[in-house]
Scaffold this active site. Structure first.
Site, mmCIF file in Angstrom:
data_model
loop_
_atom_site.group_PDB
_atom_site.id
_atom_site.type_symbol
_atom_site.label_atom_id
_atom_site.label_comp_id
_atom_site.label_asym_id
_atom_site.label_seq_id
_atom_site.Cartn_x
_atom_site.Cartn_y
_atom_site.Cartn_z
ATOM 1 N N ASP A 1 31.209 37.957 29.801
ATOM 2 C CA ASP A 1 31.641 38.282 31.158
ATOM 3 C C ASP A 1 32.905 37.494 31.479
ATOM 4 O O ASP A 1 33.208 37.225 32.631
ATOM 5 C CB ASP A 1 30.526 37.956 32.162
ATOM 6 C CG ASP A 1 30.688 38.718 33.475
ATOM 7 O OD1 ASP A 1 31.234 39.840 33.454
ATOM 8 O OD2 ASP A 1 30.265 38.197 34.528
ATOM 9 N N ASP B 1 31.230 27.863 28.459
ATOM 10 C CA ASP B 1 32.182 28.081 29.542
ATOM 11 C C ASP B 1 33.031 26.844 29.708
ATOM 12 O O ASP B 1 32.564 25.721 29.492
ATOM 13 C CB ASP B 1 31.467 28.393 30.864
ATOM 14 C CG ASP B 1 32.340 29.212 31.808
ATOM 15 O OD1 ASP B 1 33.399 28.709 32.248
ATOM 16 O OD2 ASP B 1 31.969 30.353 32.111
ATOM 17 N N LYS C 1 33.270 42.450 29.426
ATOM 18 C CA LYS C 1 34.004 42.931 30.593
ATOM 19 C C LYS C 1 35.437 43.253 30.201
ATOM 20 O O LYS C 1 36.111 42.458 29.550
ATOM 21 C CB LYS C 1 33.986 41.882 31.707
ATOM 22 C CG LYS C 1 34.795 42.281 32.927
ATOM 23 C CD LYS C 1 34.382 41.503 34.156
ATOM 24 C CE LYS C 1 34.575 40.011 34.016
ATOM 25 N NZ LYS C 1 34.111 39.297 35.214
ATOM 26 N N ASP D 1 36.137 25.332 25.910
ATOM 27 C CA ASP D 1 36.947 26.549 25.944
ATOM 28 C C ASP D 1 36.573 27.418 24.742
ATOM 29 O O ASP D 1 36.663 26.968 23.592
ATOM 30 C CB ASP D 1 38.427 26.175 25.898
ATOM 31 C CG ASP D 1 39.347 27.366 26.125
ATOM 32 O OD1 ASP D 1 38.874 28.522 26.081
ATOM 33 O OD2 ASP D 1 40.552 27.124 26.352
ATOM 34 N N TRP E 1 23.842 35.724 34.403
ATOM 35 C CA TRP E 1 23.442 36.558 33.269
ATOM 36 C C TRP E 1 22.360 35.861 32.443
ATOM 37 O O TRP E 1 21.406 36.505 31.998
ATOM 38 C CB TRP E 1 24.656 36.885 32.403
ATOM 39 C CG TRP E 1 25.458 38.031 32.946
ATOM 40 C CD1 TRP E 1 25.581 38.396 34.247
ATOM 41 C CD2 TRP E 1 26.241 38.963 32.193
ATOM 42 N NE1 TRP E 1 26.399 39.492 34.370
ATOM 43 C CE2 TRP E 1 26.819 39.863 33.143
ATOM 44 C CE3 TRP E 1 26.528 39.118 30.848
ATOM 45 C CZ2 TRP E 1 27.662 40.902 32.740
ATOM 46 C CZ3 TRP E 1 27.368 40.160 30.452
ATOM 47 C CH2 TRP E 1 27.927 41.038 31.395
#
Length: 221
Positions: free
Chosen positions: A134, A94, A174, A110, A77
């Site tokens: 996402d 991430d 998402k 996190d 992305w």
């Protein structure tokens, strides 16, 4: 964007210590036109085309100056953002390690860590125009549990977006089959002018994933 064409199916032989599920996954990868197109276009994952298709439909990236990419790994992305909004500042986060991307600040931590929102804000240097998520929780094989875990991430992302977005900003996340639950959907509708669900063509037909697209942030109450 022209959708990748279909190709002749290839079969993977069993053996070599592969389980039946591993064989199915390999066959799906080998026969997936989006996987082949991603390799040809230099994207790290087929997921890049999901954002491309969402952007084509909702015009998410035009004019954006600052973008947050939640769940950035492996970076597909962010690569799309760099191509479509080359002047935008991008900060991604991430838990997994993500190879560097030119022009992108990547934080390995996190997102659910209490300190993550503040670290993201500092790294971005100003309110984002777009928050992308996402993220999906690691599945445990229990449908209801997996749904709750993933929706927990969506909720956290939505609250982060409404605490940081610039006026008229957008949020994309998402979600799973059935879309956003009623409480969260109501929350988004209070804070954004439009809230829609979409399943881009690049999402596999058998996948339960959808995306919620909230645009026109009304500002903090």
């Amino acid at each position: 964007m022209t959708r990748p064409g279909k190709d002749t199916s290839r079969r993977v032989k069993t053996g070599k210590g592969r389980t039946a599920s591993q064989v199915r996954w390999l066959e799906r990868q080998l026969n997936d036109p989006y996987v082949k197109q991603a390799k040809a276009d230099g994207y790290r994952s087929r997921a890049a085309y999901k954002l491309i298709e969402l952007d084509d439909k909702f015009t998410l990236l035009h004019g954006t100056r600052r973008i947050v990419d939640l769940g950035i790994a492996p970076g597909g992305w962010a690569q799309v953002v760099r191509k479509r909004a080359p002047k935008a500042a991008i900060v991604g986060i991430d838990l997994l390690e993500t190879d560097p991307i030119d022009g992108v600040t990547i934080l390995q931590m996190d997102f659910m860590d209490d300190n993550a929102p503040a670290v993201l804000k500092t790294a971005l240097g100003g309110p984002p125009d777009l928050v992308l998520s996402d993220m999906a929780a690691n599945t445990v094989g229990h449908k209801q549990t997996d749904h709750l875990r993933t929706m927990g991430l969506v909720e956290a992302a939505a609250y982060f977006a409404t605490e940081t977005l610039s006026d008229k900003g957008a949020f994309v996340a998402k979600v799973l089959a059935g879309g956003t639950d009623a409480e969260l959907l109501g929350y988004l509708k209070r804070h954004f002018k439009t809230v829609k669900h979409a399943k881009p063509p690049a999402s596999r037909k058998g996948s339960s994933e959808w995306y919620v697209v909230a645009q026109g942030f009304k500002g903090r109450e």
